[in-house]
Write a protein that holds these residues in place. Structure first.
Motif, PDB file in Angstrom:
ATOM      1  N   ILE A  60       0.924  -0.615  -0.211  1.00 63.16           N
ATOM      2  CA  ILE A  60       0.255   0.056  -0.132  1.00 63.16           C
ATOM      3  C   ILE A  60       1.088   1.660   0.018  1.00 63.16           C
ATOM      4  CG2 ILE A  60      -1.968   1.140   1.174  1.00 63.16           C
ATOM      5  CD1 ILE A  60      -2.534  -1.184   2.069  1.00 63.16           C
ATOM      6  N   ASN A  61       2.163   1.211   1.095  1.00 60.23           N
ATOM      7  CA  ASN A  61       3.273   2.665   0.284  1.00 60.23           C
ATOM      8  C   ASN A  61       3.699   2.957  -0.679  1.00 60.23           C
ATOM      9  OD1 ASN A  61       2.599   2.923   3.856  1.00 60.23           O
ATOM     10  ND2 ASN A  61       3.944   1.630   3.975  1.00 60.23           N
ATOM     11  N   MET A  62       4.298   1.954  -1.131  1.00 57.59           N
ATOM     12  CA  MET A  62       4.667   1.796  -2.470  1.00 57.59           C
ATOM     13  C   MET A  62       3.467   2.491  -3.587  1.00 57.59           C
ATOM     14  SD  MET A  62       6.901  -1.539  -2.725  1.00 57.59           S
ATOM     15  CE  MET A  62       7.476  -1.254  -4.466  1.00 57.59           C
ATOM     16  N   THR A  63       2.373   1.775  -3.613  1.00 61.02           N
ATOM     17  CA  THR A  63       1.185   1.905  -4.377  1.00 61.02           C
ATOM     18  C   THR A  63       1.029   3.823  -4.238  1.00 61.02           C
ATOM     19  OG1 THR A  63       0.136   0.058  -4.236  1.00 61.02           O
ATOM     20  CG2 THR A  63      -1.346   1.697  -5.449  1.00 61.02           C
ATOM     21  N   VAL A  64       0.911   4.017  -2.643  1.00 61.64           N
ATOM     22  CA  VAL A  64       0.613   5.172  -2.776  1.00 61.64           C
ATOM     23  C   VAL A  64       1.643   6.476  -2.830  1.00 61.64           C
ATOM     24  CG1 VAL A  64       0.513   7.161  -0.428  1.00 61.64           C
ATOM     25  CG2 VAL A  64      -1.122   4.878  -1.009  1.00 61.64           C
ATOM     26  N   ALA A  65       2.953   5.619  -3.402  1.00 61.88           N
ATOM     27  CA  ALA A  65       3.557   6.923  -3.832  1.00 61.88           C
ATOM     28  C   ALA A  65       3.817   7.081  -5.200  1.00 61.88           C
ATOM     29  CB  ALA A  65       4.890   5.768  -2.910  1.00 61.88           C
ATOM     30  N   ASP A  66       4.082   5.817  -5.545  1.00 66.31           N
ATOM     31  CA  ASP A  66       3.899   6.013  -7.193  1.00 66.31           C
ATOM     32  C   ASP A  66       2.380   6.324  -7.910  1.00 66.31           C
ATOM     33  OD1 ASP A  66       5.864   4.174  -7.584  1.00 66.31           O
ATOM     34  OD2 ASP A  66       5.020   1.968  -7.792  1.00 66.31           O
ATOM     35  N   LEU A  67       1.396   6.561  -6.996  1.00 61.31           N
ATOM     36  CA  LEU A  67      -0.183   7.541  -7.269  1.00 61.31           C
ATOM     37  C   LEU A  67       0.438   8.420  -7.121  1.00 61.31           C
ATOM     38  CD1 LEU A  67      -2.913   7.059  -7.848  1.00 61.31           C
ATOM     39  CD2 LEU A  67      -3.240   6.950  -5.450  1.00 61.31           C
ATOM     40  N   LEU A  68       1.000   8.991  -6.124  1.00 59.74           N
ATOM     41  CA  LEU A  68       1.415  10.626  -6.093  1.00 59.74           C
ATOM     42  C   LEU A  68       2.079  10.954  -6.703  1.00 59.74           C
ATOM     43  CD1 LEU A  68       1.885  10.962  -2.349  1.00 59.74           C
ATOM     44  CD2 LEU A  68      -0.291  11.604  -3.610  1.00 59.74           C
ATOM     45  N   MET A  69       3.312  10.032  -7.770  1.00 56.41           N
ATOM     46  CA  MET A  69       3.829  10.637  -8.020  1.00 56.41           C
ATOM     47  C   MET A  69       3.276  10.661 -10.388  1.00 56.41           C
ATOM     48  SD  MET A  69       7.285  11.279  -8.126  1.00 56.41           S
ATOM     49  CE  MET A  69       7.823  11.168  -9.511  1.00 56.41           C
ATOM     50  N   CYS A  70       2.035   9.988 -10.271  1.00 54.94           N
ATOM     51  CA  CYS A  70       1.544   9.678 -10.938  1.00 54.94           C
ATOM     52  C   CYS A  70       0.600  11.246 -11.403  1.00 54.94           C
ATOM     53  CB  CYS A  70       0.863   8.474 -11.803  1.00 54.94           C
ATOM     54  SG  CYS A  70       1.810   6.641 -11.851  1.00 54.94           S
ATOM     55  N   ILE A  71       0.297  11.262 -10.389  1.00 54.79           N
ATOM     56  CA  ILE A  71      -1.135  12.702  -9.973  1.00 54.79           C
ATOM     57  C   ILE A  71       0.185  14.096 -10.068  1.00 54.79           C
ATOM     58  CG2 ILE A  71      -2.474  14.296  -8.441  1.00 54.79           C
ATOM     59  CD1 ILE A  71      -3.840  11.133  -7.898  1.00 54.79           C
ATOM     60  N   VAL A  72       0.847  14.242  -9.368  1.00 51.92           N
ATOM     61  CA  VAL A  72       1.855  15.019  -9.123  1.00 51.92           C
ATOM     62  C   VAL A  72       2.547  15.580  -9.792  1.00 51.92           C
ATOM     63  CG1 VAL A  72       3.148  16.645  -7.221  1.00 51.92           C
ATOM     64  CG2 VAL A  72       0.930  15.344  -6.205  1.00 51.92           C
ATOM     65  N   TYR A  73       2.708  14.299 -10.062  1.00 55.70           N
ATOM     66  CA  TYR A  73       3.898  14.685 -11.477  1.00 55.70           C
ATOM     67  C   TYR A  73       3.848  15.057 -12.868  1.00 55.70           C
ATOM     68  CZ  TYR A  73       9.068  14.495 -13.977  1.00 55.70           C
ATOM     69  OH  TYR A  73      10.269  14.552 -14.138  1.00 55.70           O
ATOM     70  N   MET A  74       4.070  13.289 -13.537  1.00 52.66           N
ATOM     71  CA  MET A  74       4.044  12.992 -14.161  1.00 52.66           C
ATOM     72  C   MET A  74       2.571  13.915 -15.088  1.00 52.66           C
ATOM     73  SD  MET A  74       3.933   8.901 -14.112  1.00 52.66           S
ATOM     74  CE  MET A  74       4.833   8.218 -13.516  1.00 52.66           C
ATOM     75  N   LYS A  75       1.238  14.098 -14.278  1.00 58.15           N
ATOM     76  CA  LYS A  75       0.167  14.694 -15.335  1.00 58.15           C
ATOM     77  C   LYS A  75       0.467  16.560 -15.296  1.00 58.15           C
ATOM     78  CE  LYS A  75      -3.274  11.862 -14.168  1.00 58.15           C
ATOM     79  NZ  LYS A  75      -4.520  11.438 -13.582  1.00 58.15           N
ATOM     80  N   THR A  76       1.808  16.928 -14.606  1.00 56.15           N
ATOM     81  CA  THR A  76       1.403  18.475 -14.310  1.00 56.15           C
ATOM     82  C   THR A  76       3.004  18.840 -14.769  1.00 56.15           C
ATOM     83  OG1 THR A  76       2.633  18.165 -12.111  1.00 56.15           O
ATOM     84  CG2 THR A  76       0.347  18.815 -12.602  1.00 56.15           C
TER      85      THR A  76
END
Length: 334
Positions: A60-76
């Protein structure tokens, strides 16, 4: 162009020049990564009992970290130059913390492999190593409460570390024009390299221990290595997608301007793209290598397919019932 260049290359002016292809690359990776990470996180939070399977807290921790990277970094990322300068420090704090958290949890990352006859358990990395070294005390060592404390300490420690790093960051007009002492930022890639190599080394150690087992039947041994290969593949994927870019960056810091030629910039750009793709594919690897996620996803799709078929059948029956009855025409040639 990658995020490291933005914060460490302070001697050259940086000009943002995103092509349509680069914009599409970041957006597609961000959207796909968000979807798959959300699927993994939804399954974990809804269907997995962390009291019974406390190791899933790490996933869950790894998934949350990757999810935030996708939302905060990749999309912006394509529009980073338009950000308000006040958002720059929180922006870099989030992406650095998430990247470090993903690498650190990779050390704790594990998969469970059970031999039902002999009750032998193998788990990758620290979790699995603890079970092999201390099998009788494993469930006293690895508990839900303890893993929650480790998770909180991991996030808290990394946030504190990156707050210290971000405090040295100077914004010169936009989030693309930033200044950070390269010797301060050097702690960041060193952390990545140490964590990734440690995780790979622990996985290799577990594989060797499993290979040296001699009291298993050939059929059980074949099944063990087939399933262990799926487990080991997640660590291999992270090793080959994340490590080359970090090593190239470290190499350039020690080599200096002599190494920063066209070949170097081509290699760093290529491996940085691979790193982004790796983050996007991480949840797919999780689903592929962990049976509990595969089965749950198959069941969800099965229910959706069944519901869709039922709806089609109901609509067809409704249309049939609403049609006027057919009348047999009278024959006039009798």
């Amino acid at each position: 162009m990658n995020s490291t260049d933005l914060v460490t290359n302070v001697t050259k002016p940086f000009i943002e020049d995103f092509t349509i292809g680069e914009t599409a690359f970041y957006l597609s990776c961000g959207i796909v990564g968000t979807i798959f990470n959300s699927i993994v996180l939804g399954i974990a939070l809804r269907y997995i009992n962390t009291e019974d399977k406390p190791r899933q807290i790490i996933v869950i921790n790894m998934t949350v970290a990757d999810l935030l990277m996708c939302i905060v970094y990749m999309k912006t990322r394509p529009w980073l130059s338009y950000f308000n300068p006040e958002l720059c420090h929180p922006y870099y704090l989030i992406i650095w913390t998430c990247q470090m958290c993903s690498c650190l949890n990779l050390v704790w990352y594990y998969k469970q492999l059970v031999n039902n006859q002999n009750r032998i358990y193998f788990r990758l990395n620290v979790d699995k190593l603890i079970y092999i070294q201390f099998p009788l005390h494993y469930y006293q060592i690895v508990t839900r409460k303890r893993l929650l404390w480790i998770s909180a300490a991991t996030w808290g420690g990394l946030i504190a570390l990156n707050i210290a790093l971000v405090s040295f960051l100077q914004v010169k007009g936009s989030c693309l024009m930033t200044v950070l002492n390269p010797y301060v930022y050097l702690l960041n890639p060193i952390f990545y390299v140490v964590m990734i190599i440690t995780s790979f080394s622990l996985s290799a150690l577990i594989y060797c221990i499993a290979h040296n087992l001699t009291h298993m039947e050939e059929r059980q041994r074949s099944k063990l290595f087939r399933r262990l290969f799926f487990l080991f593949s997640s660590t291999l994927w992270t090793f080959f997608t994340c490590l080359p870019y970090r090593l190239l960056y470290l190499f350039s810091n020690f080599c200096g301007e002599y190494c920063r030629n066209n070949a170097y910039f081509f290699a760093t750009t290529l491996f940085f793209r691979l790193l982004i793709v790796g983050i996007m594919i991480n949840p797919v690897i999780t689903i592929w290598t962990q049976r509990i996620y595969r089965l749950r996803l198959v069941r969800v799709f099965g229910k959706l397919r069944e519901n869709s078929s039922t709806e089609v059948l109901m609509v067809s029956n409704r249309r049939t019932s609403e049609m006027p009855p057919e009348h047999t025409p009278l024959r006039c040639d009798m």
